[in-house]
Write a protein that holds these residues in place. Structure first.
Motif, mmCIF file in Angstrom:
data_model
loop_
_atom_site.group_PDB
_atom_site.id
_atom_site.type_symbol
_atom_site.label_atom_id
_atom_site.label_comp_id
_atom_site.label_asym_id
_atom_site.label_seq_id
_atom_site.Cartn_x
_atom_site.Cartn_y
_atom_site.Cartn_z
ATOM 1 N N UNK A 166 6.655 0.680 7.545
ATOM 2 C CA UNK A 166 5.319 0.933 6.989
ATOM 3 C C UNK A 166 4.684 2.159 7.646
ATOM 4 N N UNK A 167 4.140 3.042 6.802
ATOM 5 C CA UNK A 167 3.551 4.287 7.292
ATOM 6 C C UNK A 167 2.031 4.339 7.102
ATOM 7 N N UNK A 168 1.439 3.221 6.774
ATOM 8 C CA UNK A 168 -0.003 3.203 6.516
ATOM 9 C C UNK A 168 -0.813 3.736 7.692
ATOM 10 N N UNK A 169 -0.344 3.470 8.902
ATOM 11 C CA UNK A 169 -1.078 3.930 10.085
ATOM 12 C C UNK A 169 -1.136 5.448 10.179
ATOM 13 N N UNK A 217 7.000 10.944 -2.148
ATOM 14 C CA UNK A 217 6.305 9.656 -1.996
ATOM 15 C C UNK A 217 5.190 9.777 -0.971
ATOM 16 N N UNK A 218 5.461 10.463 0.122
ATOM 17 C CA UNK A 218 4.444 10.665 1.152
ATOM 18 C C UNK A 218 3.301 11.529 0.623
ATOM 19 N N UNK A 219 3.651 12.573 -0.112
ATOM 20 C CA UNK A 219 2.637 13.458 -0.668
ATOM 21 C C UNK A 219 1.674 12.693 -1.562
ATOM 22 N N UNK A 220 2.189 11.771 -2.349
ATOM 23 C CA UNK A 220 1.343 11.001 -3.253
ATOM 24 C C UNK A 220 0.395 10.078 -2.494
ATOM 25 N N UNK A 221 0.794 9.635 -1.314
ATOM 26 C CA UNK A 221 -0.080 8.797 -0.498
ATOM 27 C C UNK A 221 -1.220 9.619 0.102
ATOM 28 N N UNK A 222 -0.899 10.822 0.536
ATOM 29 C CA UNK A 222 -1.898 11.677 1.180
ATOM 30 C C UNK A 222 -2.773 12.402 0.155
ATOM 31 N N UNK A 223 -2.158 12.834 -0.962
ATOM 32 C CA UNK A 223 -2.896 13.529 -2.022
ATOM 33 C C UNK A 223 -2.666 12.759 -3.328
ATOM 34 N N UNK A 224 -3.466 11.720 -3.582
ATOM 35 C CA UNK A 224 -3.253 10.858 -4.756
ATOM 36 C C UNK A 224 -3.318 11.595 -6.093
ATOM 37 N N UNK A 225 -3.990 12.756 -6.137
ATOM 38 C CA UNK A 225 -4.143 13.475 -7.403
ATOM 39 C C UNK A 225 -2.878 14.223 -7.841
ATOM 40 N N UNK A 226 -1.890 14.304 -6.977
ATOM 41 C CA UNK A 226 -0.667 15.020 -7.328
ATOM 42 C C UNK A 226 -0.008 14.386 -8.561
ATOM 43 N N UNK A 227 0.448 15.247 -9.472
ATOM 44 C CA UNK A 227 1.162 14.780 -10.659
ATOM 45 C C UNK A 227 2.661 14.916 -10.413
ATOM 46 N N UNK A 228 3.404 13.868 -10.668
ATOM 47 C CA UNK A 228 4.863 13.889 -10.514
ATOM 48 C C UNK A 228 5.499 13.562 -11.858
ATOM 49 N N UNK A 229 6.338 14.480 -12.352
ATOM 50 C CA UNK A 229 7.036 14.277 -13.624
ATOM 51 C C UNK A 229 8.534 14.286 -13.320
ATOM 52 N N UNK A 230 9.218 13.231 -13.709
ATOM 53 C CA UNK A 230 10.639 13.070 -13.386
ATOM 54 C C UNK A 230 11.519 13.465 -14.567
ATOM 55 N N UNK A 271 0.813 -1.214 0.000
ATOM 56 C CA UNK A 271 0.000 0.000 0.000
ATOM 57 C C UNK A 271 0.851 1.271 0.000
ATOM 58 N N UNK A 272 1.738 1.412 0.978
ATOM 59 C CA UNK A 272 2.544 2.628 1.050
ATOM 60 C C UNK A 272 3.887 2.479 0.329
ATOM 61 N N UNK A 273 4.244 1.272 -0.039
ATOM 62 C CA UNK A 273 5.474 0.910 -0.759
ATOM 63 C C UNK A 273 6.743 1.060 0.075
ATOM 64 N N UNK A 274 6.608 1.374 1.355
ATOM 65 C CA UNK A 274 7.775 1.434 2.229
ATOM 66 C C UNK A 274 8.087 0.023 2.739
ATOM 67 N N UNK A 275 9.328 -0.220 3.191
ATOM 68 C CA UNK A 275 9.639 -1.523 3.782
ATOM 69 C C UNK A 275 8.662 -1.837 4.907
#
Length: 204
Positions: free
Chosen positions: A16-19, A47-60, A8-12
């Protein structure tokens, strides 16, 4: 043995930061231009921002070619667009008073790498540059910064959203951020932890 990761959070699993993650919705369109060196950085707050605000666009990327599709997209938009980057020509958020449905572009990377992205993409200079009036030092104490006004991308985004719309609750962003910082600190040996200082105070 291979490390296990949370699906879910993709962290080890051990980190895990799901909580601590509570997704929120915002009216502002947030776009992050992320330097490729930050993508797999363990302390990457995007990475955290994308979990809290899924609509964020990230371009690398870094070059103009890397961001050509983003530029093409922005060229079609009628909403006001702002670039968050402090400079001699930037204005404070309070001065600009952007509408909460604006498009906000943040550049994610060290100061040197963020500057390289800006220089490699001169079209960004067409937009109004914003800066935050930073009243408190960053809580990003697990990553060293040369400038006293340095903020993590997550912190800058949270403060920006609050300044644009007082009704936005950015608590979930800071909750996830604090959980990540505290986990990283708890995993550090005392000798290393003591090296991370904030305003000349030892991190405890």
């Amino acid at each position: 043995m291979a490390r296990s990761y949370c699906i879910y959070c993709t962290y080890p699993i051990s980190a895990c930061l799901c909580h601590a993650v509570s997704p929120i919705q915002i009216s502002t369109e947030v776009i992050v231009m992320q330097h490729h060196s930050e993508v797999h950085h363990a302390k990457n707050t995007v990475r955290l921002m994308q979990l809290v605000i899924p609509e964020i666009k990230v371009v690398v990327g870094e070059s103009q070619t890397d961001f050509s599709q983003l530029k093409a997209y922005l060229d079609t938009q009628s909403k006001p667009i702002y670039v968050v980057y402090p400079s001699d020509n930037s204005v404070s958020v309070s001065q600009a008073n952007p509408a909460n449905n604006a498009i906000i572009i943040l550049i994610d990377g060290t100061w040197r790498k963020a500057y390289k992205i800006l220089q490699s993409n001169p079209w960004l200079l067409e937009y109004t540059a914003l800066h935050l009036d930073v009243e408190h030092a960053s809580n990003y104490i697990i990553r060293k910064a040369k400038r006293p006004d340095s903020l993590s991308t997550l912190e800058a985004t949270a403060l920006l959203l609050s300044a644009m719309d007082s009704a936005v609750d950015t608590t979930p962003l800071f909750a996830a951020f604090d959980a990540m910082v505290q986990h990283r600190l708890s995993a550090m040996p005392e000798g290393i932890k003591a090296r991370y200082q904030l305003h000349n105070k030892e991190v405890k």
